[in-house]
Design an enzyme around this catalytic site. Structure first.
Site, short mmCIF file in Angstrom:
data_model
loop_
_atom_site.label_atom_id
_atom_site.label_comp_id
_atom_site.label_asym_id
_atom_site.label_seq_id
_atom_site.Cartn_x
_atom_site.Cartn_y
_atom_site.Cartn_z
N ASP A 90 38.70 32.99 -53.33
CA ASP A 90 38.65 33.33 -54.75
C ASP A 90 37.28 33.95 -55.00
OD1 ASP A 90 38.62 33.50 -57.42
OD2 ASP A 90 39.02 31.38 -57.84
N LYS A 148 43.71 52.27 -56.08
CA LYS A 148 43.51 52.77 -57.42
C LYS A 148 43.99 51.74 -58.44
CE LYS A 148 46.73 54.56 -59.64
NZ LYS A 148 48.00 53.82 -59.84
N HIS A 178 48.03 57.17 -52.96
CA HIS A 178 49.14 57.24 -52.01
C HIS A 178 49.93 58.55 -52.09
CE1 HIS A 178 51.70 55.85 -55.34
NE2 HIS A 178 52.75 56.19 -54.61
N LYS A 182 52.13 61.34 -49.00
CA LYS A 182 53.54 61.73 -49.03
C LYS A 182 53.73 63.00 -48.19
CE LYS A 182 54.56 59.81 -53.60
NZ LYS A 182 55.69 58.89 -53.50
N GLU A 216 59.52 59.12 -64.01
CA GLU A 216 60.08 57.91 -63.40
C GLU A 216 61.12 57.31 -64.33
OE1 GLU A 216 56.94 55.54 -61.05
OE2 GLU A 216 55.94 56.09 -62.90
N ASP A 235 46.77 55.48 -65.06
CA ASP A 235 47.64 55.02 -63.97
C ASP A 235 48.14 56.19 -63.11
OD1 ASP A 235 49.20 52.97 -62.61
OD2 ASP A 235 50.97 53.76 -63.62
N HIS A 240 47.08 60.67 -59.28
CA HIS A 240 48.17 61.40 -58.64
C HIS A 240 48.34 62.84 -59.14
CE1 HIS A 240 48.91 57.47 -57.19
NE2 HIS A 240 49.73 57.05 -58.12
N LYS A 344 57.23 56.99 -67.97
CA LYS A 344 58.16 55.94 -67.55
C LYS A 344 59.43 56.09 -68.38
CE LYS A 344 54.93 53.59 -65.19
NZ LYS A 344 54.82 53.90 -63.75
C1 BG6 Z 1 51.52 53.91 -58.81
C2 BG6 Z 1 51.52 53.53 -60.27
O1 BG6 Z 1 50.25 54.36 -58.43
O2 BG6 Z 1 52.46 54.93 -58.58
C3 BG6 Z 1 52.91 53.12 -60.72
O3 BG6 Z 1 50.62 52.45 -60.50
C4 BG6 Z 1 53.92 54.20 -60.34
O4 BG6 Z 1 52.92 52.92 -62.12
C5 BG6 Z 1 53.80 54.58 -58.87
O5 BG6 Z 1 55.22 53.69 -60.61
C6 BG6 Z 1 54.68 55.76 -58.52
O6 BG6 Z 1 54.67 55.97 -57.13
P1 BG6 Z 1 55.90 56.63 -56.40
O7 BG6 Z 1 55.45 56.73 -54.97
O8 BG6 Z 1 57.08 55.76 -56.60
O9 BG6 Z 1 56.07 57.98 -57.05
#
Ligand code: BG6
Length: 490
Positions: A90, A148, A178, A182, A216, A235, A240, A344
């Site tokens: 912790d 992130k 991430h 891809k 999304e 976010d 991204h 979203k």
């Molecule tokens: C994350 C976000 O970094 O990416 C999420 O915190 C989001 O909110 C996600 O849903 C989307 O990633 P992917 O790979 O599903 O497009």
């Protein structure tokens, strides 16, 4: 090449990211023979689990999401479980017991690659690094991975970078986004820089505008604690979407190496025209979903998502949709809008980059329409170039836009690895090309900050949009003002 033995220490190792992404990715790497026999995965959490508890938890939660059929696979899965350990730590407390236990586990393995993966909230990054250092666990071969979001604005990002930078050298720090792992995102660089035909027309002379959409269908159930204080801008856009923009807009790097590509990306971020003060209302839109129907299923609005915490003032103010009209102020892109949008609970899941070309300079046929290049990142990854063709027939010439289409699934066989597999292996190999450098993250925040400041100072709430619809009316006005429309799923 035989993989080098490593100790991968995941802080936040029993959390959502670890269970949904990191452990499945590591299992796939293990199956593919990419982990050395001795490599261990050590999860750290406040959970008070022992190794057996943790292995049981992973067996229960992860096994269903990875292929484990038949005795051979069973054996691989058991071998993977045997790599797992758990230590209770912790970082908010002063109790050194966990650090001592971790020290014992790591002792004698100083020559291994040691990776600290911080899958935890950003305010824990500094304290974690200091405590790991104090416990004598940071070896010269150590690396640290930061998930992130890196901070919540420029100042907090700088403070975190300073704190982590006091313990780790920049070349040991891997800031993950991430999206860069891809396959289709990496393919963007190949498309642009391994083909000759695009580059000459990749500029303001030929391109009318660019749209970058990450839509999304998911909402944010159970994520209120995080999402109320993040919102779509922090976010998704700060990382991204801006990374995608960089890859579309950057100049050709001289080499495919760690610094050349990142140098070019930073230049794009630095060339973004600032949006501040009264301009924020003109060039940005924020929305929040209300109850609606998404994918045929009735879903609650953001404020009514099931969660352990009730909505607060921050919940009312946070955006689940953001759209921005950005501009890259340089020779190549002057006057070309880059429209960014993410949300979203959109009607469909789709990440794509649309490059809309200008119309022909002089049209001799009625009904011609400008070309469009669509790079679909997910789902059904592919590249489409919409061109004009003549409809067969003896009468008047009739034109029709038709797609020249490349589908990755039809063209390449074999499993497409998840972004985290590629990125975790890059960390173990010490290759930071697909990770964000300090100056990059800070340049992104520098552009985002004034927008956040303006949004946060306004009494106006985000525009509502029913779940299952493509965002609030303002988003359509943002592009409609100049006679353009969003390109939606076809
Ligand atoms: C994350 C976000 O970094 O990416 C999420 O915190 C989001 O909110 C996600 O849903 C989307 O990633 P992917 O790979 O599903 O497009």
């Amino acid at each position: 090449e035989t993989p080098h033995p490593a100790d991968l220490i995941v802080f936040g190792g029993t959390g959502d990211l670890s269970m949904r992404k990191l452990l499945p990715a590591l299992y796939h790497c293990d199956r593919d023979g990419l982990l050395a026999r001795e490599t261990r995965i050590i999860a750290l959490s406040r959970g008070g689990l022992d190794d057996a508890d943790f292995r049981g938890k992973v067996d229960a939660q992860v096994r269903g999401s990875v292929p484990v059929d038949g005795p051979a696979e069973q054996e691989l899965w058991q071998r993977f479980l045997a790599r797992l350990h758990h230590v209770t730590i912790d970082v908010t407390g002063e109790d050194p017991t966990g650090w001592t236990r971790l020290g014992e586990l790591l002792a004698g393995h100083e020559e291994r690659d040691r990776v600290f993966y911080l899958a935890s909230p950003p305010m824990t990054f500094g304290p974690f690094c200091r405590q790991a250092h104090r416990a004598g666990l940071v070896t010269p071969a150590s690396r640290v991975v930061l998930e992130k979001p890196l901070g919540r604005d420029l100042a907090s990002a700088q403070a975190i970078n300073d704190e982590v930078g006091a313990i780790f050298h920049e070349r040991q720090i891997f800031r993950i986004d991430h999206y860069l792992g891809k396959e289709t995102v990496q393919n963007l660089l190949v498309l642009r820089f391994a083909n000759a035909f695009l580059e000459p027309i990749w500029n303001s002379l030929w391109i009318d505008h660019v749209q970058i959409t990450v839509a999304e269908t998911v909402g944010t159930p159970g994520r209120r604690g995080y999402y109320d204080h993040a919102g779509a801008l922090r976010d998704m856009v700060q990382n991204h979407l801006l990374q995608l923009l960089c890859l579309v807009a950057m100049e050709a790097p001289a080499r495919n190496d760690r610094e050349s590509i990142r140098d070019e990306k930073v230049k794009v971020l630095q060339a973004l025209r600032p949006i501040a003060g009264s301009e924020v209302d003109r060039f940005t839109v924020r929305g929040q979903y209300t109850a609606g129907v998404c994918g045929g299923v009735p879903v609650p609005g953001y404020l009514d998502e099931p969660d352990s915490k009730p909505p607060t003032e921050a919940s009312h103010r946070v955006e689940t949709f953001a759209a921005i009209r950005a501009e890259v102020k340089n020779w190549r892109w002057a006057g070309v809008p880059f429209y960014l949008r993410t949300g979203k609970r959109m009607p469909y899941r789709c990440s794509e980059i649309v490059v809309q070309f200008k119309d022909v300079p002089h049209s001799i046929f009625p009904g011609s329409a400008p070309n469009r290049l669509v790079l679909r990142l997910q789902p059904s990854e592919g590249i489409r170039l919409h061109i004009m063709a003549k409809e067969p027939g003896a009468g008047e010439v009739a034109l029709k836009p038709v797609p020249l289409s490349l589908s990755f699934a039809d063209t390449f066989t074999g499993r497409v690895p998840d972004a985290y597999e590629r990125l975790l292996m890059d960390v173990l190999a010490g290759n930071p090309t697909l990770f964000m450098r300090r100056d990059e993250v800070e340049a992104a925040w520098r552009w985002i900050d004034p927008i956040l400041t303006e949004w946060e100072s306004q009494s106006m709430l985000p525009e509502p949009y029913p779940a299952g619809t493509p965002g609030p009316a303002g988003a359509h006005e943002l592009v409609g003002r100049s006679g353009r429309t969003w390109h939606d799923e076809d």
